[in-house]
Design a protein around this motif. Sequence first.
Motif, PDB file in Angstrom:
ATOM      1  N   THR A 156      67.888  90.002 -21.533  1.00  0.00           N
ATOM      2  CA  THR A 156      68.247  88.887 -20.654  1.00  0.00           C
ATOM      3  C   THR A 156      66.996  88.163 -20.171  1.00  0.00           C
ATOM      4  O   THR A 156      66.951  86.922 -20.133  1.00  0.00           O
ATOM      5  N   ASP A 168      69.591  84.862 -13.720  1.00  0.00           N
ATOM      6  CA  ASP A 168      70.937  84.586 -13.223  1.00  0.00           C
ATOM      7  C   ASP A 168      71.624  83.506 -14.054  1.00  0.00           C
ATOM      8  O   ASP A 168      72.838  83.551 -14.271  1.00  0.00           O
ATOM      9  N   ASN A 171      72.861  85.162 -17.223  1.00  0.00           N
ATOM     10  CA  ASN A 171      74.024  85.986 -16.893  1.00  0.00           C
ATOM     11  C   ASN A 171      75.254  85.135 -16.605  1.00  0.00           C
ATOM     12  O   ASN A 171      76.386  85.542 -16.901  1.00  0.00           O
ATOM     13  N   TYR A 172      75.048  83.954 -16.045  1.00  0.00           N
ATOM     14  CA  TYR A 172      76.165  83.041 -15.795  1.00  0.00           C
ATOM     15  C   TYR A 172      76.846  82.662 -17.118  1.00  0.00           C
ATOM     16  O   TYR A 172      78.072  82.696 -17.239  1.00  0.00           O
ATOM     17  N   ARG A 175      78.733  85.684 -18.515  1.00  0.00           N
ATOM     18  CA  ARG A 175      80.001  85.944 -17.814  1.00  0.00           C
ATOM     19  C   ARG A 175      81.088  84.962 -18.260  1.00  0.00           C
ATOM     20  O   ARG A 175      82.243  85.358 -18.462  1.00  0.00           O
ATOM     21  N   ARG A 176      80.715  83.709 -18.414  1.00  0.00           N
ATOM     22  CA  ARG A 176      81.694  82.705 -18.864  1.00  0.00           C
ATOM     23  C   ARG A 176      82.209  83.033 -20.260  1.00  0.00           C
ATOM     24  O   ARG A 176      83.414  82.957 -20.531  1.00  0.00           O
ATOM     25  N   SER A 178      82.208  86.020 -21.747  1.00  0.00           N
ATOM     26  CA  SER A 178      82.970  87.269 -21.694  1.00  0.00           C
ATOM     27  C   SER A 178      84.390  87.019 -21.190  1.00  0.00           C
ATOM     28  O   SER A 178      85.357  87.586 -21.707  1.00  0.00           O
ATOM     29  N   THR A 179      84.513  86.155 -20.196  1.00  0.00           N
ATOM     30  CA  THR A 179      85.837  85.831 -19.670  1.00  0.00           C
ATOM     31  C   THR A 179      86.658  85.041 -20.684  1.00  0.00           C
ATOM     32  O   THR A 179      87.839  85.318 -20.912  1.00  0.00           O
ATOM     33  N   ASN A 185      81.450  93.589 -23.680  1.00  0.00           N
ATOM     34  CA  ASN A 185      80.010  93.830 -23.685  1.00  0.00           C
ATOM     35  C   ASN A 185      79.318  92.840 -24.620  1.00  0.00           C
ATOM     36  O   ASN A 185      79.976  92.033 -25.292  1.00  0.00           O
ATOM     37  N   ARG A 186      78.009  92.919 -24.680  1.00  0.00           N
ATOM     38  CA  ARG A 186      77.237  91.943 -25.450  1.00  0.00           C
ATOM     39  C   ARG A 186      77.390  92.130 -26.952  1.00  0.00           C
ATOM     40  O   ARG A 186      77.352  91.165 -27.706  1.00  0.00           O
TER      41      ARG A 186
END
Length: 214
Positions: A156, A168, A171-172, A175-176, A178-179, A185-186
């Motif tokens: 990251t 961050d 990670n944002y 997260r988007r 992944s959702t 997971n990656r």
Amino acid sequence: MDMGRGDAVVWRNRAMTLFDRVSVPVAVCDVYGQVVLANPAMAAEVGTTPGRLRERDVLELFRPQEAGQVERIAEALRLRRRSRYQVSVRWEAPGGIGRYGELTADPVSDSVEETPALLVMLRVRGECAAPQEAVPVPVTPAEARVLALLAGGATTARAARDLGLTVDGVNYHLRRLSTRWNASNRTELVARAYALGILTPGTWPPQPRPPEPQ
């Protein structure tokens, strides 16, 4: 003692010769799926040479049709289960021909405690009616670049430096994604990106697929 070493070298050379001559596509990978050794038949399936396959991720070359299969296998290997594992895959053969089949992975090691290598065999089932088209998926250019860096093994922090983002910020995006894809997971994110045509197959380092001309 010297005689024993000499015999071992002779048998190793014979084994390598046999490995190269086997018509079935075969590779030896580490437990993470990185190619250590491949025979010419395996390399021919993706239009390259055995030496150029070394240190490539086998699941970048042969894209899983179901990302969940990969995670289940990874979990089983972490638990040191010694079963045979099979993944349904698609890939692009020389000439742009789409093919599909199965990768079969057998964990092998000298002892139960030792981290195994994977003996991987490819079974070609057939050819697609047409080269596989990229599925239109709403990803931003930034998300595509993040996925390409992850596929290449970037952390990251490294992805943030390369993209001029904060940790961050990276990670944002993760997260988007992944959702959106319901990925846990990656590893699953990267597998899904290849399966959906977001990342270009058969290139190193990984690259986002160029946008289609308007």
